[in-house]
Design a protein around this motif. Sequence first.
Motif, PDB file in Angstrom:
ATOM      1  N   GLN A  98       0.830  -1.205   0.000  1.00  0.00           N
ATOM      2  CA  GLN A  98       0.000   0.000   0.000  1.00  0.00           C
ATOM      3  C   GLN A  98       0.869   1.261   0.000  1.00  0.00           C
ATOM      4  O   GLN A  98       0.560   2.248  -0.668  1.00  0.00           O
ATOM      5  CB  GLN A  98      -0.921   0.002   1.225  1.00  0.00           C
ATOM      6  N   LYS A 101       2.355   2.008  -3.393  1.00  0.00           N
ATOM      7  CA  LYS A 101       1.396   2.662  -4.285  1.00  0.00           C
ATOM      8  C   LYS A 101       1.372   4.165  -4.059  1.00  0.00           C
ATOM      9  O   LYS A 101       1.173   4.942  -4.994  1.00  0.00           O
ATOM     10  CB  LYS A 101       0.002   2.080  -4.066  1.00  0.00           C
ATOM     11  N   SER A 102       1.585   4.585  -2.798  1.00  0.00           N
ATOM     12  CA  SER A 102       1.522   6.016  -2.494  1.00  0.00           C
ATOM     13  C   SER A 102       2.645   6.796  -3.164  1.00  0.00           C
ATOM     14  O   SER A 102       2.565   8.019  -3.282  1.00  0.00           O
ATOM     15  CB  SER A 102       1.567   6.239  -0.980  1.00  0.00           C
ATOM     16  N   SER A 104       3.693   5.717  -6.222  1.00  0.00           N
ATOM     17  CA  SER A 104       3.487   5.300  -7.622  1.00  0.00           C
ATOM     18  C   SER A 104       4.425   4.189  -8.075  1.00  0.00           C
ATOM     19  O   SER A 104       4.695   4.050  -9.270  1.00  0.00           O
ATOM     20  CB  SER A 104       3.615   6.509  -8.570  1.00  0.00           C
ATOM     21  N   TYR A 106       3.989   0.950  -8.612  1.00  0.00           N
ATOM     22  CA  TYR A 106       2.955  -0.074  -8.694  1.00  0.00           C
ATOM     23  C   TYR A 106       3.516  -1.447  -9.030  1.00  0.00           C
ATOM     24  O   TYR A 106       3.007  -2.462  -8.546  1.00  0.00           O
ATOM     25  CB  TYR A 106       1.892   0.337  -9.718  1.00  0.00           C
ATOM     26  N   ALA A 109       4.735  -2.824  -5.893  1.00  0.00           N
ATOM     27  CA  ALA A 109       3.580  -3.149  -5.054  1.00  0.00           C
ATOM     28  C   ALA A 109       2.954  -4.460  -5.503  1.00  0.00           C
ATOM     29  O   ALA A 109       2.567  -5.293  -4.671  1.00  0.00           O
ATOM     30  CB  ALA A 109       2.558  -2.020  -5.111  1.00  0.00           C
ATOM     31  N   ASP A 110       2.877  -4.673  -6.822  1.00  0.00           N
ATOM     32  CA  ASP A 110       2.327  -5.927  -7.337  1.00  0.00           C
ATOM     33  C   ASP A 110       3.198  -7.111  -6.921  1.00  0.00           C
ATOM     34  O   ASP A 110       2.690  -8.196  -6.608  1.00  0.00           O
ATOM     35  CB  ASP A 110       2.228  -5.873  -8.864  1.00  0.00           C
ATOM     36  N   LEU A 136      -5.178  -1.593 -12.259  1.00  0.00           N
ATOM     37  CA  LEU A 136      -4.880  -0.235 -12.721  1.00  0.00           C
ATOM     38  C   LEU A 136      -5.640   0.092 -14.003  1.00  0.00           C
ATOM     39  O   LEU A 136      -6.155   1.201 -14.172  1.00  0.00           O
ATOM     40  CB  LEU A 136      -3.375  -0.066 -12.935  1.00  0.00           C
ATOM     41  N   GLN A 366      -8.763  -3.122  -4.340  1.00  0.00           N
ATOM     42  CA  GLN A 366      -7.650  -2.674  -5.164  1.00  0.00           C
ATOM     43  C   GLN A 366      -7.772  -1.181  -5.476  1.00  0.00           C
ATOM     44  O   GLN A 366      -8.791  -0.737  -6.005  1.00  0.00           O
ATOM     45  CB  GLN A 366      -7.610  -3.466  -6.478  1.00  0.00           C
ATOM     46  N   LEU A 368      -5.376   2.920  -5.733  1.00  0.00           N
ATOM     47  CA  LEU A 368      -4.169   3.626  -6.165  1.00  0.00           C
ATOM     48  C   LEU A 368      -3.199   3.877  -5.026  1.00  0.00           C
ATOM     49  O   LEU A 368      -2.070   4.291  -5.244  1.00  0.00           O
ATOM     50  CB  LEU A 368      -4.562   4.960  -6.805  1.00  0.00           C
ATOM     51  N   GLY A 369      -3.630   3.639  -3.796  1.00  0.00           N
ATOM     52  CA  GLY A 369      -2.782   3.877  -2.635  1.00  0.00           C
ATOM     53  C   GLY A 369      -3.556   4.552  -1.528  1.00  0.00           C
ATOM     54  O   GLY A 369      -4.356   5.458  -1.783  1.00  0.00           O
ATOM     55  N   THR A 397      -2.824   8.628  -5.144  1.00  0.00           N
ATOM     56  CA  THR A 397      -1.933   7.814  -4.316  1.00  0.00           C
ATOM     57  C   THR A 397      -2.043   8.178  -2.836  1.00  0.00           C
ATOM     58  O   THR A 397      -1.498   7.469  -1.992  1.00  0.00           O
ATOM     59  CB  THR A 397      -0.474   7.991  -4.766  1.00  0.00           C
TER      60      THR A 397
END
Length: 663
Positions: A98, A101-102, A104, A106, A109-110, A136, A366, A368-369, A397
């Motif tokens: 998480q 994601k904040s 960016s 991603y 994060a994945d 996304l 799910q 963006l953050g 985010t």
Amino acid sequence: MFKKLSILIILFTFSYGHAQQGKVDKGNEKFNSLAFIDAQKIYLKLVEEGFASPEVLAKLGDTYYFNDDLQKAYKWYNQLFEEYEDNAKPEYFFRYAQSLKSVSRYDEADRLMSKFNTFKGFDVRSKMYSEEPNYLQIIDFQSGRFDVVNTKEINSYTVDFGPAFYESESQVVYATSRDSGSMVSRRHTWNDQPFLQLYTAKADESGKLSSPKRLSSNINTKFHESTPAITADGETMYFTRNNYDNGVYRQDIDGMNKLKVFRSYKENGRWSKPVSLPFNSDEYSVAHPALSPDGKQLYFSSDMPGTIGYDINSDFTKSDIWVVDILEEGQFSEPRNLKNVNTPGRETFPFVSKNNTLYFASTGHQGLGGLDVFASSISPDGSTSKVINIGKPINTTSDDFAFIINDDTKIGYFTSNRAGGSGDDDIYRFIQLEDLREVCEVLVTGTVTDEKTGEPMNEATVMVMDANNNKVDQLVTGENGKYVFKLECGKQYFVRVEKEDYSSDEDLFSTPTKSGFIDVPLEIETARIAVSDCDDIGPLLDIEQIYFDFDRFNIRKDAAYELAKIKVFMELYPLTKVEIRSHTDSRAPDDYNDILSEKRAQSTRNWLISKGIDASRLTAKGFGERRLLNRCSNDVECSKEEHQLNRRSEFIVTGLDNYKNCD
């Protein structure tokens, strides 16, 4: 002397370590009492002194994570995973993802969520990630439907959040920790911010807010008040407050002060003394009330028993969205958990619009953050539809939450701590430009993988074709092997994948008649075959003999199936040329068999050309009965099966090396 010095060093090291552990214990004491700012100061000092243990880094990150400052949490979770990933508990894979994601990041994060997904049975967030790996693209599908502006005219340098419509929507009520003018500045140990109070602000026709002022001394106390919900007639208000009633500040068994929802009625133009609702408790929180359009249901956020999101790795319980029926004489039904929208993450800040759409914020779905805003339609029977992320620019985010909207004017407000605001959390206003899923569209997603290894395939060409074989769209996959297409509802399509040196794959499907998402995975396998000039590719491709009926040169159905393998081979190897050789049996005159075999060779060549193979890459030659495979020559008695073995075709590779005679 050296021995004494060594003893002193050992004693100093022990004393230093003991002192540091004492600081850790003190920090943990503050942390466990939710005094995150005090705990944060202790942990930061420990890190500065070189005592950055996994526990200290994890809890230091937590002090920011639980204050919804994910960008700062990222710094410490990042150090935790760089140095101690093997020791990290499963929950920290989710929290770090998480936080990534904040900022960016991603793809990383994945990766963390994929690892989180390996902790089988941990919780359903891993299942949700597996079901929506293309989240996304799905979020992009809903994005761009709102025009957003900061309401700087009322936002302060501290916290402003949680607006609610008031007085026929010509005003809003919201929570703020701005300076109230009190002689005593009181701050909460959780986030070192002044306590929240309810304020009102005027709203003009465009939604612009002005003239903020305190709501009522009967409502506001020296502790927190926030997130009101007011009935359509403006006569009843529900709101959130600390567990403080009748001058008594109550705590749970562990010394924690929880949140409660209170109700107040308007009497002679003034709000009455608030009363705690019967399903509140000293042992759990009930907060952020929201009313159904008809005023018959009350939605709220709570961590009461039955909440899905209990965190088995910490002392903190996540919240779920709950609902109760408002009965006659102001009584309530038993609370019901909205299981279809809740996750083991945090679901909070519900709001139900006039058209019965439930909006809420979540860290479990799910996004963006941080907190993202999600929506789900409520049916007349109370059931809820599939949850969707409402996309950018509402969601970012950062934390985005407390979303409300007037479905008639399309004007609304929400809260965010995104960059560029006036303070910590700010209130933003928006106008909705188009409805969510206004056009019936289906998002088709999938992942191209290697059939043998299961690994995602990079640089694979994916095409989607309509029922008439017309190309609709095309893309090339990236490192994650994912693809996404936006297609029309209620139509038939097929999707095809191709990659050099690999076999192709395709799948036929029909899109649903309502907007939604479907997943079509594709698998391809290595098709590289080692061949040289003069090789017969029939045996290499495991091709059955291309048989012909007696005295015929038409392509049989079983032959067409085998010839399709030759077609695919020539598509995968564009530099190859193939010489088609056709043979007959001996049961006709030699001259006749020469003509028949030539016709069969040309018929085979024409079939391949009709399927798209360039004519310049194909030659054809008939050999009649001159190259029999068995004893069945002229005047030799043989069975039908023995004669059929001689009615065959061969496919000789040419053009790879310097041409040489393959006879």
